[in-house]
Design a protein around this motif. Structure first.
Motif, short mmCIF file in Angstrom:
data_model
loop_
_atom_site.label_atom_id
_atom_site.label_comp_id
_atom_site.label_asym_id
_atom_site.label_seq_id
_atom_site.Cartn_x
_atom_site.Cartn_y
_atom_site.Cartn_z
N GLU A 1 51.98 44.10 31.19
CA GLU A 1 50.89 43.34 32.19
C GLU A 1 50.00 43.73 31.97
O GLU A 1 49.89 44.69 31.71
CB GLU A 1 51.88 44.24 33.76
CG GLU A 1 53.34 43.30 34.63
CD GLU A 1 53.09 44.19 36.02
OE1 GLU A 1 51.97 44.65 36.63
OE2 GLU A 1 54.10 43.72 36.36
N PHE A 2 49.18 41.84 32.24
CA PHE A 2 47.80 42.44 32.17
C PHE A 2 47.00 41.38 33.78
O PHE A 2 47.91 39.84 34.12
CB PHE A 2 47.07 41.94 30.93
CG PHE A 2 47.33 40.45 31.15
CD1 PHE A 2 46.61 39.22 30.88
CD2 PHE A 2 48.73 39.62 30.29
CE1 PHE A 2 46.55 37.57 31.47
CE2 PHE A 2 48.24 38.87 29.96
CZ PHE A 2 48.04 37.33 30.69
N SER A 3 45.97 41.62 33.64
CA SER A 3 45.33 41.30 34.89
C SER A 3 43.94 40.79 35.11
O SER A 3 42.95 41.50 33.84
CB SER A 3 44.73 42.22 35.83
OG SER A 3 44.19 43.55 36.20
N VAL A 4 43.38 40.40 36.02
CA VAL A 4 42.20 39.06 35.20
C VAL A 4 41.39 39.77 37.12
O VAL A 4 41.74 39.48 37.76
CB VAL A 4 41.88 37.92 35.87
CG1 VAL A 4 40.54 37.05 35.17
CG2 VAL A 4 42.72 37.42 34.08
N THR A 5 40.58 40.29 36.92
CA THR A 5 39.74 40.39 38.10
C THR A 5 39.05 39.32 38.55
O THR A 5 38.59 38.44 37.75
CB THR A 5 38.43 42.32 37.47
OG1 THR A 5 39.05 42.81 37.24
CG2 THR A 5 37.62 42.56 39.02
N LEU A 6 39.42 39.10 40.27
CA LEU A 6 38.35 38.40 40.93
C LEU A 6 37.53 38.97 41.62
O LEU A 6 37.58 40.14 42.23
CB LEU A 6 39.33 38.04 41.85
CG LEU A 6 40.60 37.20 40.93
CD1 LEU A 6 41.10 36.52 42.50
CD2 LEU A 6 40.43 36.50 39.85
N ARG A 7 35.80 38.93 41.69
CA ARG A 7 35.13 39.70 41.79
C ARG A 7 33.92 38.48 42.51
O ARG A 7 33.55 37.33 42.06
CB ARG A 7 33.92 40.56 41.07
CG ARG A 7 32.90 40.87 41.60
CD ARG A 7 32.21 42.07 40.76
NE ARG A 7 33.58 42.83 40.31
CZ ARG A 7 34.05 43.63 38.58
NH1 ARG A 7 32.80 43.43 38.40
NH2 ARG A 7 34.37 44.27 38.91
#
Length: 1761
Positions: free
Chosen positions: A126-132
């Motif tokens: 798994e990998f994730s993208v940060t939403l900021r």
């Protein structure tokens, strides 16, 4: 971007300039978002929202791109918060190169920052993208730290770094920077996205390491700060000067030279030499180059174009020094100072040089033309030479035309070291004798004189011929004043006797007093003095003139018109006593004529002549020299001369004339010339004439006339004052002055050229009188520090010549002070402005203060030695004599342990507390102590070396003496160091006895280590620890490692390649076997882990050297082509890496442990053997024979470790000899059955009177594969000697072996017996370290070995062992396995199985209870470890397999093609391994396809946990479902050792330890039979069975009868089924607590007994039956009147019963069991952290109320705060 400042240190204010124009916008490339690649998917790491508004949705797109070459599948989860959302999740498929845009919607509801992430899932992970989403805020970005270049103190370095505004607001920032850093700019404004370059300037003042933080404050409403770490290093520079390309005498090659010597340099030329300034530091060093200031030195002949520069770090700067001397013969000295920044360091460069000029000389001082007739001419040769290499300008001061003597080259340049031949022509015009003394002027040299003389005869006049002797007589007569008289008068006086002739022929007056004094003689005067003081150009003359003419020089000026030029009147005066005749030499064609041409002048009279000038051209320069000769009239004819000595030469008269005819307004000729004139006169003493020369070259094509206005500068004398220079010619001038004092005087001399005021050149010169001036250092004071009496101290003292003249100095010391004070050199020459350092030596002889004086006398170098001018200077010397002692800062230095043969250094600090320096001599005495105290040891050379044994310690300071120790033996060394003070006169003789200084001790040691633990894995996992210890001979290895190495082992102190052989030679006598045991081919490698521990005190470097590690790499042609069988065997092993060691080398610090892994691969059958050298650097060499056996699959093989076995020594007379064990290891893959042939054993028994010396309890047995089996023996010696028997051991189906068993019997009552009994019976004790683990091991035991020691056979002992799960994530399942049935009865483990969570520790209690047989208990407990996850997977797969097996058990396949025909039924076993294939026609009959058939297919060689689910069996690819195999466990071995004695033997041997054990008294529960695998006890075992203590005195027949009876009874009970059922029913009933104390008789019967006899049982306690006690009391009260007496009697009986109960074995066993369980519970709780055993006890006061005591909760267990 780094920038470093190279230059001078500037003012810090110059750097603090605000710069606001340095901001810039970030490029698109820099503003690009950072992306990452996750398993081939490229996506931005963070998705940001800026500038959002409340209530509005903002959409951003997330782009996913497939950068992999394969199609990617992934899914995603929506953000977890409700502020970010996207489309409903669905699978995503991306082909290579494709992209997907995923919209992300942001919906804020309040003004704050938001952060979430969207997660993507692939098969790989798994990998994730940060939403900021961020709010607008100021934010600056710059590096966290900046490293500035190293900088010299007081220098400046700088570096720039970017500051970016990554926020959303315009940001103002300013810096707060600690010194010595500052920022440029320190204040600025940045727009969003802009960037500014900030410069950090570093300007240190001291040398240090700087690591400071600079704070940046930014923001408008809310101040924020961020720091940047500024790191820099500053160092002091160190500069040294070295002269390039010069080798000075007395200076060692490679040393720096700080004296630059130019040598002799030609005058007027410039010579350049280079010096190098070396920077010895690691920082750039700015420096200044300055000349040493001296107010008295004004004319600098040395110059340097560089005034400042930067010397690079570890580099050099080249300086060019120019030397341009001006004064010939002057020695110049000057000093340049190289100063570093901040004036921290000054290096002085001394430059010296001298000026050399031409050295011109004439080969003849006179030229004689003899006589010629009038009208003739005669030529002579005149040679002029220049012996110097400096070119010389010369000029003969004689007219070019109009003279009777003429030269072909009257002026010119004489090159260096050349000789020129000049032609001189004599052309007389009148019949007279001619003589002219001609001066030769040389530039930069004194003038030279030559006499031209000759005589001219005519027909009428024949004067006397003038010769050279006449000139000599004339000069002598002139000195004596006789030349003013004409020859006739002199001849008359000579006749009259008034004159007489001396021995040389010259005339002299008669002395008034005979021999009063010698007559005057002519002496050669200085040519410069003769030139200037001729009486014509100056008022002073060496000799009064006989005839003179006036004027000598005249300028007609402008002569217009041409025919109206007034003549010049000349006056010729006769100063003699006789008449003279004057003839003028007329030059035809000359514009100047003299009238009359001849004239007679009476004595002491004058005559007038006229010079007529007749110019012929306008606008022309005219110049000429008129020549005339005057002589005594009487010399016209030789007949008038009576005496030859009276002949007087003629006198030459010259007049220099100038004129011009330039019309008014007409420009004169422009002179083209070169003027070479010095700036200063040569230095002289005051009131002394000084001279210099000047050269004027006519470089034009026209005549140049010159005139010097000497009246304008009366302090100078110039000669010639006027004249002319032909084109291409030159004129040499000589100037003279007379300084009267030491003040500098300036002379301005106008030189007019071509008779025009506009062509006037002012010549400026300086002159100064130089008096004696010596500068003494320290204002004439010389101070010596206190000096030890009898020793000398030398210091340097500088004197300097502060004048431009060299001076001679001489020191004078009083005779009484000469033994105390001395100087070197005592005399010498100081060149101009030279400073000389002199060595002064002070040698006191008393303990007093000294005040001494010395004088130095200085004088000029070239003064008259008869009456030199001297000046005296006084020097005041102060010194003191003192005494002192030396002591060591530490009187005892312990170097500890030093490696033998290695060097150990330490420093002795010597302290001098006195006021004077002390010179010392150190001596060393050595003492060696240790066990081998031999003469050889005592005569060993000194093992301590001093860095220097002599030295000097300054006053109130310390000295460091480096001491190097190199012990040669493993002994204790003691060195006593003593000192003695010495004098410089005799360093070998000490003034006093040696004094002790300090003591140094050291112990020589060798590096060593030992093997503290060993374990096996792989194919050797079944080898017990004790057996493994013996296989690898680890006891002997440790023994060898403790011994000292032999000299041959130290040939190569460290591992090195030293041999060209495939089998390198071995220099060690030690050989050991590393036996890896045996294993079947193809099995796992045998792994052995050894734990190495350095128990020494020095680091140990070790290495396992294979033969290839010791062989040198040679070319192929140099190798031997023929290999022996041994070499081929070793090459095969090394090429296939059958043996390996990892790591092969290492280093162990003291106390450090390291594990190594040794492995043996079983790839080839047979015996593998490889010699491996264990090398300890600077220590032992041990040759290890790596050996291992690989057997065929299915071969029965027992691996015998050795062909000999030694039993533990047994004391003779032992009633119950212990059981001993011989181990056999099954290295094959099948079980092995062995048989022991006892023929030789029976023969030994027969030889010893039928006494069973050797008894084999297990003559036959079976050993499973990979397991160590035991053969039990009893060794019972009959007498104190060694017994030995060869016993064949047969292996059924394998090879047999003959083992030699040896046993030693000893007498315990003798000393030898005591020593034998104290021998170590078991291998070395294993440490409790748990660092030694095998690969994949998830748990460890807290102990590797448990030793119960010596215990009686009826006792029980327990030990606690912890099983620790060292894994962080794996749960471990453990199960204890005990090898034999006997061990199971003797040993108990609780718990035997269990689960250990990650990081948990489980306590295991090991209980040993001997079975009543004396034995040496040495067993190996095995703890099997499984990973719980692997077991669970195995169970699932096994259930699936069994389910399928059950299904296939009822399944069958119809294979017949013709179903109508009768076929015999063919059954198929469910366990069949074959499956027939259906034809295609019948395949339609099957509705479902069955799973693969079940088959048991063991795979013994698979690794643990491996399950082969599918296996291809035949060509048609039919599958066979193999039964899952359980995971292979990791085995942990726990060695348990103990020695069990019978109670009688234990009581005799260990009486003091009997109270430590609890003795059990119940009947023995030992079974009748004890088997080892499949073997039964021998009948002889029954004879040696241990008996109970009550039967110790029974005979053999009685024991046999009792044994047979008891055996029959017990056998009958065991065969009774009714007894078995009764026992089972009893076990099912609940056991009341009182039944443990109650016997068969009732309590009522016991109450009636009146006597206190020992009951056969134990009655119940009255406290346990309160109801029955109450009934008894009531009955007794009713029946007996004496109730009180009965109650007392009853209590007495109860007390006696309790005492009897406490003596019962059952009660003691119960109490011991309760205590044991209690202690075990406490230990378990402590291990879990529930109880802290080390906590301080607490006292809790409880209330006394019974109700409160009942209701209050119990106090908590004590714990530590």
């Amino acid at each position: 971007m780094l920038a470093q400042a190279h230059g001078e240190s500037q003012n810090s204010d110059a750097f603090r300039r605000l710069s606001y124009g340095c901001t810039r916008k970030l490029s698109a490339g820099k503003a690009k978002k950072k992306k990452g690649v996750f398993w081939g998917i490229e996506v931005t790491k963070t998705l940001r929202w800026h500038g959002w508004e409340l209530g509005k949705e903002t959409i951003k797109h997330l782009i996913l791109k497939n950068v992999h070459e394969k199609t990617q599948k992934l899914s995603y989860r929506c953000p977890s918060t409700r502020f970010f959302f996207t489309v409903f999740p669905q699978p995503i498929i991306l082909r290579p190169g494709m992209s997907l845009t995923l919209p992300i919607i942001f919906r804020p509801i309040e003004k704050r920052e938001y952060e979430d992430n969207i997660c993507f899932k692939k098969d790989e992970g798994e990998f994730s993208v940060t939403l900021r989403a961020t709010l607008p805020h100021p934010c600056l970005s710059f590096p966290a730290a900046v490293q500035l270049p190293a900088c010299a103190v007081h220098n400046v370095t700088e570096i720039t770094f970017p500051v970016r505004n990554i926020g959303d607001l315009v940001t103002v920032f300013h810096w707060e920077t600690p010194s010595p850093f500052y920022m440029i700019p320190d204040y600025s404004i940045l727009n969003p996205g802009a960037e500014c370059m900030v410069k950090v300037v570093f300007q240190p003042k001291v040398a240090a390491v700087y690591d400071v933080a600079a704070t940046c404050w930014f923001g408008s409403e809310e101040k924020r700060k961020r720091t940047i770490q500024l790191k820099a290093l500053s160092k002091y520079p160190y500069l040294q000067v070295n002269v390039v390309g010069e080798e000075k005498e007395g200076v060692q090659p490679g040393k720096f030279q700080d004296v630059l010597c130019f040598g002799s340099v030609p005058v007027g030329t410039t010579v350049e030499k280079c010096v190098e300034i070396f920077n010895m530091s690691v920082v750039d060093a700015p420096c200044r180059i300055e000349r040493a200031e001296d107010p008295l030195l004004q004319d600098h002949v040395f110059s340097c174009d560089v005034s400042h520069g930067i010397v690079p770090a570890k580099g050099k700067l080249v300086l060019c020094i120019q030397f341009q001397p001006q004064i010939v013969g002057e020695h110049s000295t000057d000093y340049f100072t190289i100063t570093s920044a901040g004036y921290l360091l000054q290096t002085v460069l001394k430059v010296t040089g001298s000026c050399k000029g031409p050295s011109v000389s004439l080969h003849q001082d006179s030229l004689d033309f003899d006589w010629i007739n009038l009208g003739q001419s005669l030529m002579r040769m005149l040679e002029i030479s220049n012996t110097s290499d400096v070119p010389a300008y010369y000029q003969f001061d004689i007219g070019v035309t109009g003279s009777v003597f003429s030269l072909d080259r009257p002026c010119g340049v004489l090159e260096g070291t050349t000789t020129l031949v000049l032609k001189v022509t004599f052309r007389p015009t009148h019949p007279i004798s001619y003589h002219r003394r001609v001066v030769c002027l040389v530039h930069h040299q004194e003038p030279l004189y030559v006499d031209f003389f000759g005589t001219c005869h005519s027909d009428t006049a024949k004067p006397a011929i003038l010769q050279a002797r006449h000139l000599s007589w004339y000069r002598t007569n002139m000195v004596r004043g006789l030349t003013f008289y004409p020859p006739d008068i002199v001849s008359a006086m000579l006749k009259d006797g008034k004159l007489q002739m001396d021995e040389k022929g010259a005339l002299m007056l008669l002395p008034e007093i005979p021999q009063d004094k010698r007559p005057k003689e002519y002496f050669e005067v200085d040519s410069m003095t003769e030139y200037f003081y001729d009486g014509e150009t100056s008022d002073m003359a060496l000799f009064p003139p006989h005839v003179n003419v006036s004027p000598r020089e005249y300028d007609f000026g402008c002569c217009l018109p041409l025919h109206k030029v007034k003549p010049l009147p000349l006056c010729v005066t006769n100063h003699t006593k006789g008449s003279i005749t004057v003839f003028w030499t007329l030059s035809h064609g000359s514009a100047f004529q003299v009238s009359p041409e001849m004239c007679d002048i009476p004595p002491l009279k004058s005559s007038a002549f006229r010079v007529i000038f007749k110019p012929t051209q306008l606008n022309t320069l005219y110049a000429a020299e008129l020549e005339g000769f005057a002589f005594y009239k009487v010399l016209r004819h030789y007949n008038s001369i009576e005496e030859d000595a009276t002949i007087c030469p003629s006198w030459c008269l010259t007049v220099k004339l100038r004129a011009h005819t330039f019309e008014e307004g007409r420009e004169h000729f422009i002179p083209q010339y070169i003027l070479d004139v010095p700036k200063t006169f040569p230095p002289v003493a005051p009131n002394t004439d000084t001279y210099c020369s000047m050269l004027l070259l006519n470089t034009g094509t026209s005549l140049i006339t010159f005139s010097v206005n000497q009246a304008a500068c009366p302090s100078l004398l110039v000669k010639p004052c006027s004249g002319y220079i032909i084109p291409g010619g030159h004129q040499i001038f000589f100037l003279s002055t007379h300084p009267v004092n030491t003040l500098s005087q300036q002379h301005i001399l106008p030189l007019q050229l071509n008779s025009h005021p506009g062509y006037t050149k002012e010549i400026v010169l300086q002159s100064c009188g130089e008096s004696l001036n010596l500068l003494l250092e320290g204002e004439g004071n010389l101070y010596f520090k206190p000096v030890y009496i009898g020793t000398s101290f030398t210091r340097m003292y500088t004197i300097k010549n502060r004048t431009r003249l060299p001076m001679v100095f001489t020191w004078k010391i009083r005779q009484s002070d000469s033994k105390i004070l001395s100087v070197s050199p005592t005399a010498g020459i100081l060149q101009p402005y030279e400073a000389m350092a002199q060595a002064w030596t002070f040698t006191p002889d008393k303990e007093i203060k000294y005040l001494l004086r010395a004088k130095v006398f200085v004088r000029r170098k070239n003064t008259d030695p008869m009456c030199p001018e001297t000046v005296c200077y006084a020097l005041r010397i102060v010194g003191e004599g003192a005494l002192g002692t030396i002591r060591a800062e530490k009187e005892h230095l312990d170097l500890g342990n030093v490696l033998v043969g290695d060097l150990q250094s330490c420093t002795i600090v010597l302290l001098n507390d006195g006021i004077c320096s002390l010179k010392y001599i150190l001596s060393v005495e050595q003492l060696i102590t240790g066990p081998p105290d031999t003469e050889e040891v005592r005569s060993d050379p000194l093992a301590l070396e001093l860095e220097y044994s002599r030295g000097t310690i300054p006053a109130r300071s310390r000295a460091f003496v480096q001491v190097t120790v190199r012990p040669a033996r493993r002994l204790h060394y003691t060195w006593s160091i003593k000192y003695a003070l010495c004098t410089p006169t005799d360093l070998t003789r000490t003034e006093e006895e040696q004094q002790p200084l300090c003591c140094i001790v050291a112990t020589g040691v060798y590096p060593t280590f030992c093997i503290t633990d060993a374990c096996s894995a792989g194919s050797g996992s079944g080898i017990s620890k004790l057996h493994l210890w013996r296989l690898f001979s680890l006891d002997i290895l440790n023994k060898y490692l403790k011994q000292d190495p032999t000299p041959s082992e130290l040939i190569y102190r460290v591992p090195t390649r030293h041999s060209t052989c495939l089998s390198p030679p071995v220099y060690t006598p030690l050989l050991l076997d590393f036996n890896f045991g045996a294993a079947p081919i193809g099995s796992e490698p045998t792994l052995v882990m050894l734990l190495l521990e350095n128990k020494g005190v020095v680091p140990v470097e070790w290495a396992f050297l294979f033969p290839s590690d010791q062989k040198l790499d040679v070319e192929h042609w140099a190798e031997d082509a023929e290999f022996s069988s041994r070499e081929l065997h070793e090459m095969r092993i090394q090429d296939n890496q059958l043996f390996s060691v990892s790591p092969k080398s290492g280093k162990l610090l003291p106390g450090q442990e390291e594990s190594i892994q040794l492995s043996h691969r079983h790839d080839f059958t047979g015996i593998d053997s490889l010699p491996v050298l264990l090398k300890v650097s600077y220590g032992r060499e041990i040759l290890l024979n790596f050996s291992g056996v690989t057997v065929e699959e299915g071969q029965q093989y027992i691996h015998f470790t050795s062909s000999k076995h030694l039993f533990t020594p047994i004391a003779i007379g032992t009633s119950h000899p212990p059981t001993q064990i011989y181990e056999l290891y099954n290295g094959g893959s099948v079980p092995v059955i062995f048989e022991v042939q006892l023929d030789e054993v029976m023969k030994i028994q027969k030889e010893n009177f039928q006494h069973p010396v050797f008894v084999c309890l297990t003559p036959r047995g079976e050993i499973p594969p990979g397991i160590t089996g035991h053969i039990e023996w009893i060794f019972s010696p009959l007498e104190a000697r060694t017994y030995m028997v060869d016993v064949p051991i047969h292996i059924l189906g394998g090879e047999s072996a003959v083992i030699t068993f040896k046993g030693e019997g000893y007498d315990p009552n003798t000393i030898e017996g005591t020593a034998s009994s104290s021998k170590v019976l078991l291998p070395s004790v294993f440490s409790g370290s748990t660092k030694l683990t095998v690969p994949g091991q998830a748990a460890t035991l807290s102990h590797r070995r448990i030793c119960f020691g010596n215990i009686p056979d009826c006792a029980k002992a327990s030990r606690l062992v912890f099983l620790n799960n060292i894994s962080e994530s794996k749960t471990v399942v453990f199960a204890w396995q005990i090898s034999t049935c006997k061990d199971k009865r003797v040993l108990q483990i609780a718990p035997e199985v269990g689960v250990v969570q990650p990081g948990e520790s489980i306590p295991c209690f090991i209980t040993l209870q001997p079975s009543g047989t004396a034995s040496f208990c040495s067993t190996d407990l095995v703890c099997e470890l499984y990973i719980q996850e692997s077991l669970a997977q195995y169970k699932r797969e096994l259930q699936e397999w069994e389910k399928e097996k059950a299904r296939q058990a009822v399944e069958f396949t119809i294979t017949e093609k013709d179903l109508g025909k009768q076929k015999s039924p063919a059954g198929r076993s469910s366990g069949s391994a074959e499956t027939e294939i259906l034809p295609e026609s019948s395949a339609v009959m099957r509705r479902y396809k069955t799973l693969p058939p079940i088959k048991n297919h063991p795979t013994p060689n698979q690794p643990a946990g491996h399950v082969d689910r599918r296996r291809l069996l035949d060509k048609e690819s039919s599958w066979v479902w193999i039964k899952p195999e359980p995971p292979k466990p990791i085995l942990l071995h726990l060695g348990v050792t103990a020695t069990a004695y019978s109670l009688e033997d234990f009581f005799n041997k260990f009486t003091s330890e009997l109270h430590k054990y609890f003795l059990f008294w119940p009947f023995s529960d030992q079974p009748l039979e004890t088997k080892f695998v499949d073997g039964r006890r021998d009948k002889n075992r029954m004879e040696t069975e241990p008996k109970r203590l009550s039967l110790a005195a029974a005979s053999k027949q009685e024991l046999q009868i009792v044994t047979d009876i008891l055996a029959g009874v017990i056998r009958g009970l065991l065969e009774s089924t009714q007894l078995h059922d009764a026992v089972r029913s009893t076990l099912d009933e609940p056991i009341p607590y009182f039944s443990q104390f109650r016997c068969a008789e009732s309590a009522e019967l016991q109450d009636r007994r009146q006597c206190s006899t020992v009951p056969s049982g134990v009655s119940a306690s009255p406290d346990l039956y309160p109801e029955k006690d109450e009934e008894r009391k009531q009955m007794r009260q009713e029946t007996s009147p004496n109730n009180d007496w009965l109650e007392i009697s009853h209590h007495e009986q109860l007390r006696e019963q309790k005492e009897m109960i406490s003596r019962q074995p059952a009660f003691r066993s119960l109490v011991e069991l309760v205590l044991e369980n209690t202690l075990q519970n406490i230990l378990i709780e402590a291990s879990c952290g529930e109880v802290v055993l080390t906590a301080q006890p607490r006292v809790i006061a409880l209330p006394s109320s019974p109700s409160q005591r009942i209701t209050s909760p119990p106090p908590p267990p004590p714990s530590r705060a």
